[in-house]
Write a protein that holds these residues in place. Structure first.
Motif, PDB file in Angstrom:
ATOM      1  N   ALA A 182      41.254  -1.703  15.282  1.00 34.00           N
ATOM      2  CA  ALA A 182      40.649  -0.710  14.384  1.00 34.00           C
ATOM      3  C   ALA A 182      41.030  -0.967  12.928  1.00 34.00           C
ATOM      4  O   ALA A 182      40.186  -0.886  12.021  1.00 34.00           O
ATOM      5  CB  ALA A 182      41.064   0.701  14.804  1.00 34.00           C
ATOM      6  N   ALA A 183      42.308  -1.291  12.688  1.00 38.80           N
ATOM      7  CA  ALA A 183      42.751  -1.550  11.319  1.00 38.80           C
ATOM      8  C   ALA A 183      42.110  -2.825  10.772  1.00 38.80           C
ATOM      9  O   ALA A 183      41.730  -2.888   9.591  1.00 38.80           O
ATOM     10  CB  ALA A 183      44.273  -1.653  11.277  1.00 38.80           C
ATOM     11  N   LEU A 779      31.559  13.014  16.743  1.00 36.63           N
ATOM     12  CA  LEU A 779      31.898  11.641  16.389  1.00 36.63           C
ATOM     13  C   LEU A 779      32.212  10.832  17.646  1.00 36.63           C
ATOM     14  O   LEU A 779      32.755  11.354  18.615  1.00 36.63           O
ATOM     15  CB  LEU A 779      33.121  11.612  15.470  1.00 36.63           C
ATOM     16  CG  LEU A 779      32.948  12.197  14.060  1.00 36.63           C
ATOM     17  CD1 LEU A 779      34.254  12.077  13.287  1.00 36.63           C
ATOM     18  CD2 LEU A 779      31.823  11.506  13.307  1.00 36.63           C
ATOM     19  N   THR A 780      31.871   9.548  17.632  1.00 33.56           N
ATOM     20  CA  THR A 780      32.209   8.667  18.738  1.00 33.56           C
ATOM     21  C   THR A 780      33.680   8.273  18.656  1.00 33.56           C
ATOM     22  O   THR A 780      34.335   8.462  17.620  1.00 33.56           O
ATOM     23  CB  THR A 780      31.360   7.388  18.704  1.00 33.56           C
ATOM     24  OG1 THR A 780      31.716   6.632  17.530  1.00 33.56           O
ATOM     25  CG2 THR A 780      29.872   7.706  18.675  1.00 33.56           C
ATOM     26  N   ASN A 781      34.203   7.708  19.749  1.00 32.36           N
ATOM     27  CA  ASN A 781      35.594   7.264  19.753  1.00 32.36           C
ATOM     28  C   ASN A 781      35.852   6.245  18.644  1.00 32.36           C
ATOM     29  O   ASN A 781      36.901   6.251  18.006  1.00 32.36           O
ATOM     30  CB  ASN A 781      35.949   6.644  21.110  1.00 32.36           C
ATOM     31  CG  ASN A 781      36.071   7.687  22.192  1.00 32.36           C
ATOM     32  OD1 ASN A 781      35.795   8.854  21.968  1.00 32.36           O
ATOM     33  ND2 ASN A 781      36.456   7.269  23.388  1.00 32.36           N
ATOM     34  N   LYS A 782      34.893   5.353  18.431  1.00 28.09           N
ATOM     35  CA  LYS A 782      35.074   4.327  17.405  1.00 28.09           C
ATOM     36  C   LYS A 782      35.110   4.949  16.015  1.00 28.09           C
ATOM     37  O   LYS A 782      35.906   4.545  15.155  1.00 28.09           O
ATOM     38  CB  LYS A 782      33.941   3.301  17.513  1.00 28.09           C
ATOM     39  CG  LYS A 782      34.168   2.063  16.675  1.00 28.09           C
ATOM     40  CD  LYS A 782      33.137   0.999  16.985  1.00 28.09           C
ATOM     41  CE  LYS A 782      33.420  -0.267  16.204  1.00 28.09           C
ATOM     42  NZ  LYS A 782      32.427  -1.317  16.474  1.00 28.09           N
ATOM     43  N   VAL A 789      42.688   5.509  11.764  1.00 28.26           N
ATOM     44  CA  VAL A 789      43.296   4.173  11.811  1.00 28.26           C
ATOM     45  C   VAL A 789      44.021   3.977  13.148  1.00 28.26           C
ATOM     46  O   VAL A 789      45.230   3.703  13.211  1.00 28.26           O
ATOM     47  CB  VAL A 789      44.247   3.929  10.618  1.00 28.26           C
ATOM     48  CG1 VAL A 789      44.561   2.437  10.486  1.00 28.26           C
ATOM     49  CG2 VAL A 789      43.650   4.439   9.332  1.00 28.26           C
ATOM     50  N   LEU A 790      43.275   4.174  14.221  1.00 32.95           N
ATOM     51  CA  LEU A 790      43.753   3.940  15.578  1.00 32.95           C
ATOM     52  C   LEU A 790      42.775   2.998  16.260  1.00 32.95           C
ATOM     53  O   LEU A 790      41.708   2.717  15.737  1.00 32.95           O
ATOM     54  CB  LEU A 790      43.824   5.254  16.371  1.00 32.95           C
ATOM     55  CG  LEU A 790      44.704   6.372  15.815  1.00 32.95           C
ATOM     56  CD1 LEU A 790      44.421   7.672  16.560  1.00 32.95           C
ATOM     57  CD2 LEU A 790      46.167   6.012  15.935  1.00 32.95           C
ATOM     58  N   SER A 791      43.112   2.527  17.446  1.00 36.53           N
ATOM     59  CA  SER A 791      42.130   1.785  18.235  1.00 36.53           C
ATOM     60  C   SER A 791      41.286   2.795  19.013  1.00 36.53           C
ATOM     61  O   SER A 791      41.754   3.896  19.341  1.00 36.53           O
ATOM     62  CB  SER A 791      42.823   0.827  19.196  1.00 36.53           C
ATOM     63  OG  SER A 791      43.363   1.530  20.293  1.00 36.53           O
TER      64      SER A 791
END
Length: 824
Positions: A182-183, A779-782, A789-791
């Motif tokens: 994610a980062a 919102l979606t997980n992504k 700032v997580l996966s």
């Protein structure tokens, strides 16, 4: 606080602890990590934070050309304190600043430097920053090590950075690893927001979480490459900075070592042998004894520096030892030649499909002596690219191919996957069938493209075209497509034959069956409510193909598993699978599947809210249609639905459909004659007695709920309560909140006090609360992962843990559950 770095929260917290000199914190810290990973950026962030705290900075950096200069680094550090030297540091510190010869780190020098630092710190806290600690001179290292062990309670901190393997001070270490997914995405997007999806994925893969690479790699691509209008090379170009960072010592190595490194760079799986380059930090030896290049960018640097003849020789050497790996052998044979060769082209073509490699087909096309073979292989590469998530590459590949049936099929598939333009895709597929002469290599591409258009179209013409196309191939070769066709077009008359055919087809599938042969069977099984019997096969395919495989088949596989989990009452699992499918489809640009999954989720959420549901095959909608018609007073229409279901034999498809058809008949029965009204109870009981009805808990609970309503209105209160309680328990368990609310109302009307379900079975952590609030907004997980700032996998894991705490089973219940939590 002026400094913040993407994905470095934990590292910055450790730095803050050092600067604050918390009681448990050491006065010194060494940041250890790979080149380009962001150690220097963290040192700069520390400098900003120290300045904000009112600390004084003393900075230095090791350098190879000064490594032999005694006290060179200490000179850099102490120079800002030169005005104090005569008063505190004495002759020893003055000699360090003068870089006097023959000066040693003897006890007087050690104590003089410590005295100078503590005197300065008494006036203003100090932060000493030393970059490239592995390159500092031994004398400076001795003094700094001595001082760091004696800072005690003095307001002095030492922060340094070094690469892995570099010598230096023995200090407490903090590992600075690559950025998480994610980062890395956030950092790349902040610097290069307009990259085409395929280019963006390539940058992320090659950079492997390295911040320097994420910022630098796109700089050497031109605008056409960055926008996806031109194919990227097999080996990306590297800037001088990246070359210096990831292969700084390459030219100093012996020629035999460099030759081995080129072989390793050209063979990502690694090779067996000795590892003379280990001291150069370029390679590693894995547990299986294979030597591999340490970092993808080191691999690129080695290839970049190797002359063409050295590369060809390396390929030839590797091809000779790859007999047990035909795919890799074909690649190396291709790399060892620089002109047309049909034998090698054929080997690459044979390797392309098992290896899911459009690039192999492109290389085969380049090696093809005949123009017709070149065009055919480019078209095949384009089709395979639509399957493997490389949609941006398809137009370039088709542009150099001669128009024929395969190019029409591939264009149709691209229009379907990328744009969802089913009408245009249908027209192109009809044209492809008209011009089809040689069917070799076209069975799976043509039939799978037609199948997806048919499954998503509300018109019969695509199904008719699919039937026409299947007739062009041998019957035994089209079994998966034929079964899917029958399951959707004529499931009632042929239900027994379809079930038997599916059992046989799944049994006959090899373990490594091509996913485009499996997915039609999965859709057919879904249509017959049989997918749960074959879930393990779909899961096996997904696990095999999700990395560098047939992404276009993985996404619908996940979608079908989600749908199967949903109808069997595992709504949290269904939500996770749907989100996983949506993330993949979004990442790879499959807008068609994005729309399909979003529609599926809307339908699922609609069922929890009793909203109209559209687009589901009629076999699954009889109960909904009859219920909606009765609610709107259109009784004749409701009766017509039931009559049509009976006339077509809809109940023969599966026990689930039998449950819903019989339940629908029970719904309309009280609205007819006294005779049909009396039959309602028997019909409800018949529906609930359907064999295996409890395998579909939500559908069964809806029939129980309707039965309970009817019993209450006929004043059979005791039996009504039993049915309503059973329905309520299921609705609560799976998360059908609106149905649960209605069941409670019916129970109260039946004289049973039924309070609201507890809003929370536990207390949410701060991060769980943040994630829940964002998920409740849609919102979606992504998207949540990007904000926090997580996966996205971490987000999914938190959601899975917080659902039981809120007493819900799926995302659809989040908003109501959060609103019900008492506020302090």
């Amino acid at each position: 606080m002026r400094s913040d770095l993407v994905g470095r929260t934990a590292e910055l917290e450790s730095i803050d602890s050092l600067l604050g000199r918390h009681t448990s914190a050491s006065p010194a810290l060494l940041l250890r990590g790979d080149p380009g990973v962001g150690k220097t950026a963290l040192l700069s962030a520390a400098a900003d934070r120290a300045t904000d705290r009112g600390m004084r900075l003393l900075r230095a950096s090791g350098a190879e050309f000064e490594a032999g200069l005694n006290f060179g680094v200490l000179h850099q550090l102490l120079y800002p304190l030169r005005d104090r030297v005569d008063r505190v540091g004495g002759d020893q510190c003055r000699r360090i600043l003068d870089l006097s010869p023959n000066l040693e780190p003897d006890p007087p020098t050690l104590t003089a430097v410590l005295a100078l630092l503590t005197d300065a710190a008494a006036e203003q806290p100090l932060l000493m920053i030393v970059d490239d600690l592995g390159l500092i001179d031994p004398a400076s290292a001795s003094v700094l090590g001595f001082a760091a062990r004696r800072f005690g309670s003095d307001p002095i901190a030492l922060l340094s950075a070094a690469r892995f393997g570099a010598s230096g001070l023995r200090l407490p270490e903090l590992l600075v690893g690559p950025l998480d997914a994610a980062a890395a995405e956030t950092l790349l997007d902040s610097h290069w927001p307009a990259l085409a999806p395929a280019v963006r994925r390539r940058m992320l893969d090659e950079a492997a979480g390295n911040p320097l690479a994420l910022q630098e790699l796109p700089t050497l691509l031109d605008g056409r490459q960055r926008s996806g209008r031109e194919l990227l090379p097999e080996f990306l170009p590297l800037s001088d900075r990246l070359l210096r960072t990831f292969a700084p010592d390459l030219q100093t190595l012996p020629s035999a070592t460099r030759e081995l490194l080129v072989q390793l760079a050209l063979e990502p799986a690694g090779i067996r042998g000795s590892a003379p380059a280990l001291d150069a930090e370029l390679v590693r030896v894995d547990a299986d004894g294979r030597i591999r290049i340490q970092h993808p960018l080191t691999r690129l640097a080695i290839v970049h520096e190797a002359p063409p003849d050295v590369r060809r020789n390396a390929h030839q050497t590797l091809a000779a030892v790859m007999a047990d790996s035909p795919v890799r052998q074909a690649w190396h044979q291709a790399g060892a030649i620089d002109g047309p060769d049909e034998t090698v082209a054929l080997a690459l073509e044979d390797a392309a499909m098992p290896g899911r490699s459009p690039a192999a087909l492109v290389r085969a096309a380049e090696l093809s002596p005949r123009a017709a073979d070149r065009s055919r292989r480019l078209a095949a590469a384009a089709w395979l690219a639509t399957i493997t998530g490389q949609l941006d590459d398809v137009p370039h590949l088709l542009a150099d191919a001669t128009p024929d049936a395969m190019t029409l099929v591939t264009t149709a598939q691209l229009l379907t996957y990328q744009d969802g333009d089913l009408e245009a895709a249908h027209r192109l597929l009809a044209q492809a069938l008209d011009v089809l002469e040689d069917t070799d290599g076209l069975l799976d591409p043509m039939l799978s493209a037609l199948l997806f258009v048919s499954l998503s179209s509300s018109r019969p013409e695509p199904w008719e075209l699919l039937n026409k196309a299947m007739a062009r191939f041998e019957p035994e070769d089209v079994v998966p497509f034929r079964l899917c066709y029958e399951a959707y077009v004529d499931p009632c008359r042929k239900a027994d034959a379809i079930r038997a055919g599916l059992a046989q087809a799944f049994t006959n599938l090899p373990a490594d069956a091509e996913p485009w042969r499996l997915i039609p069977l999965a859709f057919a099984a879904t249509a017959m409510d049989l997918l749960s019997d074959y879930r393990y096969l779909i899961r096996r395919m997904i696990d095999r193909e999700r990395v560098d495989g047939a992404i276009a088949m993985v996404v619908p596989g996940l979608m079908l598993l989600s749908q199967d989990s949903y109808v069997h009452g595992r709504w949290d699992e269904a939500d996770r699978l749907a989100q996983e499918a949506l993330d993949l489809a979004t990442t790879f640009g499959y807008q068609f599947w994005v729309g399909q999954i979003q529609a599926l989720r809307r339908r699922s959420e609609a069922l929890t809210e009793i909203a109209p549901s559209t687009g589901i095959p009629g076999r699954w909608m009889v109960f909904d249609q009859v219920e909606a018609a009765i609610r709107s007073g259109e009784l004749e229409r409701a009766r017509a639905y039931v009559a049509a279901a009976h006339q077509t034999g809809l109940h023969r498809i599966s026990p689930r459909i039998d449950l819903m058809v019989t339940g629908a008949a029970a719904l309309i029965a009280p609205h007819g004659t006294s005779e049909t009204a009396d039959a309602a109870g028997a019909l409800f009981e018949a529906a609930l007695s359907v064999p295996d009805a409890d395998r579909w808990p939500f559908d069964r609970a809806r029939v129980q709920f309707a039965h309970g309503q009817w019993l209450r209105r006929t004043h059979d209160t005791a039996r009504a309560r039993a049915q309503l309680r059973a329905a309520l328990e299921t609705f609560d368990r799976i998360g059908a909140e609106e149905y649960a609310r209605r069941a409670r109302e019916e129970l109260r009307a039946a004289g049973v006090a039924s309070g609201p379900r507890p809003a929370a079975a536990g207390v949410l952590t701060t991060q769980e609360q943040q994630i829940a609030e964002l998920a409740a907004t849609g919102l979606t997980n992504k998207e949540i992962a990007a904000r926090l700032v997580l996966s996205h996998r971490t987000v999914a894991s938190h959601l899975h843990r917080l659902y039981p705490k809120l007493g819900i089973a799926a995302r659809a219940g989040l908003r109501a559950a959060l609103d019900a939590i008492p506020q302090d």
